[in-house]
Design an enzyme around this catalytic site. Structure first.
Site, PDB file in Angstrom:
ATOM      1  N   CYS A 156       0.827  -1.185  -0.011  1.00  0.00           N
ATOM      2  CA  CYS A 156       0.092   0.142  -0.131  1.00  0.00           C
ATOM      3  C   CYS A 156       0.762   1.198   0.169  1.00  0.00           C
ATOM      4  O   CYS A 156       1.858   1.462   0.654  1.00  0.00           O
ATOM      5  CB  CYS A 156      -0.820  -0.008   1.217  1.00  0.00           C
ATOM      6  SG  CYS A 156      -1.994  -1.406   1.269  1.00  0.00           S
ATOM      7  N   ARG A 195       5.398  -0.172  -5.869  1.00  0.00           N
ATOM      8  CA  ARG A 195       5.624  -0.750  -4.679  1.00  0.00           C
ATOM      9  C   ARG A 195       4.474  -1.992  -4.658  1.00  0.00           C
ATOM     10  O   ARG A 195       4.677  -2.953  -3.760  1.00  0.00           O
ATOM     11  CB  ARG A 195       4.884   0.039  -3.640  1.00  0.00           C
ATOM     12  CG  ARG A 195       5.829   1.147  -3.088  1.00  0.00           C
ATOM     13  CD  ARG A 195       5.336   2.368  -2.595  1.00  0.00           C
ATOM     14  NE  ARG A 195       4.700   1.857  -1.068  1.00  0.00           N
ATOM     15  CZ  ARG A 195       5.395   2.081   0.062  1.00  0.00           C
ATOM     16  NH1 ARG A 195       6.617   2.914  -0.058  1.00  0.00           N
ATOM     17  NH2 ARG A 195       4.878   1.680   1.186  1.00  0.00           N
ATOM     18  N   TRP A 232      -2.930  -2.906  -1.589  1.00  0.00           N
ATOM     19  CA  TRP A 232      -2.232  -4.235  -1.824  1.00  0.00           C
ATOM     20  C   TRP A 232      -3.096  -5.095  -0.657  1.00  0.00           C
ATOM     21  O   TRP A 232      -2.895  -4.932   0.483  1.00  0.00           O
ATOM     22  CB  TRP A 232      -0.738  -4.337  -1.566  1.00  0.00           C
ATOM     23  CG  TRP A 232      -0.256  -5.692  -1.781  1.00  0.00           C
ATOM     24  CD1 TRP A 232       0.315  -6.303  -2.903  1.00  0.00           C
ATOM     25  CD2 TRP A 232       0.196  -6.639  -0.744  1.00  0.00           C
ATOM     26  NE1 TRP A 232       0.726  -7.413  -2.756  1.00  0.00           N
ATOM     27  CE2 TRP A 232       0.497  -7.915  -1.549  1.00  0.00           C
ATOM     28  CE3 TRP A 232      -0.084  -6.930   0.749  1.00  0.00           C
ATOM     29  CZ2 TRP A 232       1.121  -8.816  -0.793  1.00  0.00           C
ATOM     30  CZ3 TRP A 232       0.212  -7.973   1.198  1.00  0.00           C
ATOM     31  CH2 TRP A 232       0.796  -8.925   0.666  1.00  0.00           C
ATOM     32  N   ASN A 291      -1.974   2.446   5.495  1.00  0.00           N
ATOM     33  CA  ASN A 291      -0.947   1.454   4.933  1.00  0.00           C
ATOM     34  C   ASN A 291      -0.480   0.847   6.546  1.00  0.00           C
ATOM     35  O   ASN A 291      -0.225   1.186   7.535  1.00  0.00           O
ATOM     36  CB  ASN A 291       0.165   1.996   4.596  1.00  0.00           C
ATOM     37  CG  ASN A 291       1.535   1.262   4.449  1.00  0.00           C
ATOM     38  OD1 ASN A 291       1.408   0.110   4.404  1.00  0.00           O
ATOM     39  ND2 ASN A 291       2.602   1.656   4.174  1.00  0.00           N
ATOM     40  N   GLY A 292      -1.062  -0.636   6.418  1.00  0.00           N
ATOM     41  CA  GLY A 292      -0.653  -1.352   7.584  1.00  0.00           C
ATOM     42  C   GLY A 292      -1.521  -2.267   7.997  1.00  0.00           C
ATOM     43  O   GLY A 292      -2.468  -2.682   7.090  1.00  0.00           O
ATOM     44  N   GLU A 315      17.676 -18.943  -4.752  1.00  0.00           N
ATOM     45  CA  GLU A 315      17.433 -17.648  -5.415  1.00  0.00           C
ATOM     46  C   GLU A 315      16.747 -17.691  -6.710  1.00  0.00           C
ATOM     47  O   GLU A 315      16.030 -17.005  -7.189  1.00  0.00           O
ATOM     48  CB  GLU A 315      18.503 -16.809  -5.043  1.00  0.00           C
ATOM     49  CG  GLU A 315      18.583 -15.196  -5.933  1.00  0.00           C
ATOM     50  CD  GLU A 315      17.214 -14.359  -5.609  1.00  0.00           C
ATOM     51  OE1 GLU A 315      16.534 -14.691  -4.662  1.00  0.00           O
ATOM     52  OE2 GLU A 315      17.205 -13.431  -6.256  1.00  0.00           O
ATOM     53  N   LYS A 317      13.201 -16.766  -8.288  1.00  0.00           N
ATOM     54  CA  LYS A 317      12.986 -15.765  -9.326  1.00  0.00           C
ATOM     55  C   LYS A 317      12.076 -16.346 -10.471  1.00  0.00           C
ATOM     56  O   LYS A 317      11.194 -15.616 -10.824  1.00  0.00           O
ATOM     57  CB  LYS A 317      14.520 -15.295 -10.203  1.00  0.00           C
ATOM     58  CG  LYS A 317      15.336 -14.224  -9.341  1.00  0.00           C
ATOM     59  CD  LYS A 317      15.211 -13.105  -9.518  1.00  0.00           C
ATOM     60  CE  LYS A 317      14.323 -12.675  -8.087  1.00  0.00           C
ATOM     61  NZ  LYS A 317      14.966 -12.401  -6.982  1.00  0.00           N
ATOM     62  N   GLU A 328       8.390 -16.398  -8.905  1.00  0.00           N
ATOM     63  CA  GLU A 328       7.785 -15.087  -8.701  1.00  0.00           C
ATOM     64  C   GLU A 328       7.458 -14.386 -10.082  1.00  0.00           C
ATOM     65  O   GLU A 328       6.296 -13.752 -10.264  1.00  0.00           O
ATOM     66  CB  GLU A 328       9.076 -14.159  -8.284  1.00  0.00           C
ATOM     67  CG  GLU A 328       9.331 -14.006  -6.923  1.00  0.00           C
ATOM     68  CD  GLU A 328      10.210 -13.201  -6.471  1.00  0.00           C
ATOM     69  OE1 GLU A 328       9.912 -12.191  -5.869  1.00  0.00           O
ATOM     70  OE2 GLU A 328      11.432 -13.090  -7.165  1.00  0.00           O
ATOM     71  N   HIS A 350      17.445 -37.843  -0.237  1.00  0.00           N
ATOM     72  CA  HIS A 350      16.505 -37.797   0.916  1.00  0.00           C
ATOM     73  C   HIS A 350      15.156 -37.405   0.599  1.00  0.00           C
ATOM     74  O   HIS A 350      14.413 -37.151   1.741  1.00  0.00           O
ATOM     75  CB  HIS A 350      17.164 -37.144   2.093  1.00  0.00           C
ATOM     76  CG  HIS A 350      18.626 -37.339   2.633  1.00  0.00           C
ATOM     77  ND1 HIS A 350      18.843 -38.619   3.038  1.00  0.00           N
ATOM     78  CD2 HIS A 350      19.750 -36.960   2.020  1.00  0.00           C
ATOM     79  CE1 HIS A 350      19.955 -38.655   2.964  1.00  0.00           C
ATOM     80  NE2 HIS A 350      20.814 -37.701   2.543  1.00  0.00           N
ATOM     81  N   LYS A 404       6.444  -4.841  -3.677  1.00  0.00           N
ATOM     82  CA  LYS A 404       7.975  -4.322  -3.586  1.00  0.00           C
ATOM     83  C   LYS A 404       8.453  -4.370  -2.219  1.00  0.00           C
ATOM     84  O   LYS A 404       9.594  -4.439  -1.752  1.00  0.00           O
ATOM     85  CB  LYS A 404       8.276  -3.204  -4.339  1.00  0.00           C
ATOM     86  CG  LYS A 404       9.776  -2.748  -4.456  1.00  0.00           C
ATOM     87  CD  LYS A 404      10.607  -3.706  -5.415  1.00  0.00           C
ATOM     88  CE  LYS A 404      11.996  -3.736  -5.581  1.00  0.00           C
ATOM     89  NZ  LYS A 404      12.602  -4.791  -5.980  1.00  0.00           N
TER      90      LYS A 404
HETATM   91  C1  F6R Z   1      12.347 -11.485  -4.226  1.00  0.00           C
HETATM   92  C2  F6R Z   1      11.955 -10.454  -3.450  1.00  0.00           C
HETATM   93  C3  F6R Z   1      11.683 -10.528  -2.165  1.00  0.00           C
HETATM   94  C4  F6R Z   1      12.413  -9.672  -1.087  1.00  0.00           C
HETATM   95  C5  F6R Z   1      11.633  -9.836   0.365  1.00  0.00           C
HETATM   96  C6  F6R Z   1      12.236  -8.861   1.243  1.00  0.00           C
HETATM   97  O1  F6R Z   1      12.592 -11.011  -5.682  1.00  0.00           O
HETATM   98  O2  F6R Z   1      12.212  -9.294  -3.968  1.00  0.00           O
HETATM   99  O3  F6R Z   1      11.679 -11.691  -1.507  1.00  0.00           O
HETATM  100  O4  F6R Z   1      13.797 -10.051  -1.139  1.00  0.00           O
HETATM  101  O5  F6R Z   1      10.408  -9.025   0.011  1.00  0.00           O
HETATM  102  O6  F6R Z   1      12.597  -7.352   0.819  1.00  0.00           O
HETATM  103  P1  F6R Z   1      13.677  -6.523   1.407  1.00  0.00           P
HETATM  104  O7  F6R Z   1      14.836  -6.910   0.903  1.00  0.00           O
HETATM  105  O8  F6R Z   1      12.864  -5.106   0.971  1.00  0.00           O
HETATM  106  O9  F6R Z   1      13.262  -6.639   2.839  1.00  0.00           O
END
Ligand code: F6R
Length: 609
Positions: free
Chosen positions: A2, A27, A74, A98-99, A479, A483, A486, A502, A604
């Site tokens: 948000c 965001r 959001w 927001n929250g 990671e 990616k 996501e 396992h 974000k």
């Molecule tokens: C993955 C991604 C998320 C962030 C996570 C933490 O591509 O972007 O997994 O890494 O939400 O966010 P930050 O780094 O802003 O605390």
């Protein structure tokens, strides 16, 4: 997640509010809306989905007024549909939030019993009704907001309009960030520096418990105890423009390609190039005697922590733990009193990481945050902060922030190793040399993007996949899998290659794609044993390795696909093996036609638990 924008001016505000919302789009959001006051009457327009739908509605519904609030939502409480979009209003009050209000159910039940009719499923509407009921009982606008804050529990930032106060915009902070930006004869509120930077060259963050009363020429801030306070006004010095995509189709692609440049920038802040030695600033505590290191983060930032564990263990000889913030904060494990806790976050606002930071501070830990957003809550709440200098990251999936986090973590590990005597000057120079080679190594991989495009075409119909690696390559594998999940919505699992037998080995069948990360290092042979297990079950291996690794694999190379990268060492390997995974995820998503920069359900800046 948000975002809030608000404005009190001498001019009409609705188009500026929509422009402000555009600056909050990055965001992540699922609906949006704005409200204004005109002739002491609150009016609003809201829409589900992309901001363009809100703009379309505003073409046919004019929203006059010199004061207003806007919101990108959001979803937390209630599905993403128009009735749940903010602002929430009564005839007297409009609120954007927001929250999360934790005692929402209890308050909602009380209000329903008292005869209140709800128009949405949100927790925010509860706050709107509570403020209204205090106004109806005869309290002033400010006192009504103050009294409502005492009734609610949770994390919040609010922007509030009160119909009977058409020249005053109210902002409240209780755990989620909100700031004021002032300009000529108009004042703004916004969730972050970027949302305000188009309108103001200064920013004043509220502190938890603050309520601000904002008019077009001035504002006042009252703290938790209701005293008038001054909060620091900072200038917005850094360029916070979200640069255009340029030749790139998506921000994510641009950000992947920016990595050589931003990594070099990050290095230039922590390395004295003339002497090939570190110049990490001294921290406000003694790092030479720390007894252990705890790294706390979420998502990709957590994986950066797992990679860095290897560096901290090898370079400093102290015990290292890596924790997922949302688990750690409620587990509350005993912490060594001489421990250093490092919080890793691109946004510096992630609710769980921030809460873990506050918890560790209360336990007397030495804290440091490693962040991209320099004026973020984590930055302001930790004893020390190191910026990663990745520049604004707009694509929701982290790419350049991830690799720049690794740069800073490696530098910090080397610095502590030097301070506690575990590393000598020559070793420092060797590691610095390796760090300095990273931009070039990454560029070499980027030059081979065409090969990745071909690979992505071959894999465009996959529905599930495994990413395997050992040592540092295990978090690199996780990671890579994250990616792909996501942005292409393909199920992917990152697993330690040696652990596959396992359990996950049961998933192996003909043509199942399996990515294996195998630099020719001490773990290479062990990884190749696991590779054999995968090939023996007819799965389709994509091996990421170097020339030496390919040579040593012998006849097996005819049975697999390969992507070759440069030879690496303990510092450079995680960077060099992350790049192809980012590109593979991007190109598969491109073929699938997903929303690469704003994937469904993701935000974000994750400012709720
Ligand atoms: C993955 C991604 C998320 C962030 C996570 C933490 O591509 O972007 O997994 O890494 O939400 O966010 P930050 O780094 O802003 O605390």
């Amino acid at each position: 997640m948000c975002g809030i924008i608000g404005l009190v001016s001498k001019k009409e505000v609705s188009s500026t509010l929509v422009e402000g919302l555009k600056r909050l789009e990055y965001r992540g959001y699922d609906s949006s809306g704005i409200a204004t006051i005109s002739n002491e009457k609150i009016e609003r327009v809201r829409s589900k989905g992309n901001l363009k739908f809100l703009e379309e509605k505003l073409l046919s519904t004019s929203l006059p007024g010199n004061i207003g609030i806007g919101h990108t939502r959001w979803a937390t409480h209630g599905t993403p549909e128009e009735k749940n979009a903010h602002p929430h209003i009564t005839d007297k009050v409009a609120v954007v939030h927001n929250g999360i209000i934790e005692n929402n159910n209890q308050l909602r039940n009380q209000l329903i019993e008292a005869g209140t009719k709800f128009a949405s499923d949100t927790d925010t509407e509860v706050v709107c009704h509570i403020i209204t009921s205090y106004i109806n009982s005869g309290l002033s606008a400010y006192d009504s907001i103050r009294a409502s804050i005492n009734d609610i529990r949770g994390t919040y930032a609010f922007g509030v309009l009160i119909a009977s106060e058409p020249n005053k915009l109210f902002a409240v902070r209780g755990g989620s960030p909100i700031a004021i930006g002032s300009a000529d004869e108009e004042n703004y509120i916004g969730s972050d520096t970027y949302s305000l930077s188009a309108y103001s060259d200064n920013i004043t963050y509220l502190k938890d418990g603050d309520i601000a009363i904002i008019e077009n020429k001035s504002y006042e801030i009252f703290d938790q105890s209701n005293s008038l306070v001054e909060r620091e006004k900072q200038s917005i010095i850094e360029s916070v423009t979200l640069s255009e995509k340029g030749i790139f189709k998506h921000f994510m692609s641009k950000e992947i390609h920016e990595q050589p440049e931003v990594i070099a920038k990050s290095l230039s802040n922590y390395i004295d190039m003339d002497n090939s030695l570190l110049c990490v600033p001294d921290l406000p505590y003694d790092l030479s005697t720390i007894s252990n290191v705890t790294l706390v983060a979420c998502g990709s930032s957590y994986y950066a922590g797992l990679i860095a564990r290897d560096w901290f263990e090898k370079f400093t000889n102290v015990k290292v733990d890596v924790e997922i913030a949302s688990e750690f904060r409620y587990r509350e494990p005993p912490m060594d009193s001489n421990g250093l806790t490092i919080f890793i976050s691109q946004s510096g606002e992630t609710a769980d990481t921030l809460a873990a930071l506050k918890h560790c501070k209360s336990l007397g830990q030495k804290t440091i945050s490693i962040v991209n957003v320099g004026d973020s809550s984590m930055c302001r709440n930790s004893h020390a902060s190191l910026k990663i200098f990745a520049g604004p990251e707009i694509g929701v999936a982290s790419t350049k922030a991830f690799t720049c986090q690794l740069i800073v973590l490696a530098c910090l590990a080397i610095k502590i190793g030097r301070l506690n005597g575990s590393l000598n000057k020559d070793q420092e120079k060797d590691y610095v040399k390796s760090l300095l080679s990273i931009p070039r190594l990454i560029s070499n991989t980027l030059d081979k993007e065409d090969e990745i495009v071909k690979l992505a075409h071959d894999l465009s119909n996959i529905t599930t996949t495994l990413y395997l690696g050992r040592g540092q390559m295990y978090p690199v594998a996780m990671e890579g899998a994250l990616k792909l999940k996501e942005i292409s919505y393909v199920h992917a699992e990152g697993y330690p290659a040696g652990e596959m037998k396992h359990g996950p080995i049961a998933l192996l069948e003909r043509d199942l794609p399996v990515f294996m990360m195998a630099p020719s290092n001490t773990l290479y042979e062990k990884t190749v044993s696991n590779l054999n297990e995968v090939i023996a079950r007819d799965a389709s291996v994509i091996l990421l390795t170097d020339e030496k690794g390919l040579e040593n694999i012998g006849y097996l190379k005819d049975k697999i696909k390969t992507f070759l990268v440069d030879e690496t060492d303990i510092i450079s390997a995680p960077f060099v093996y992350t790049l192809p995974n980012q590109l593979i995820a991007y190109h598969i998503a491109l073929l699938k036609g997903t929303d690469v920069d704003q994937p469904r359900n993701l935000a974000k800046s994750v400012t709720v638990e």
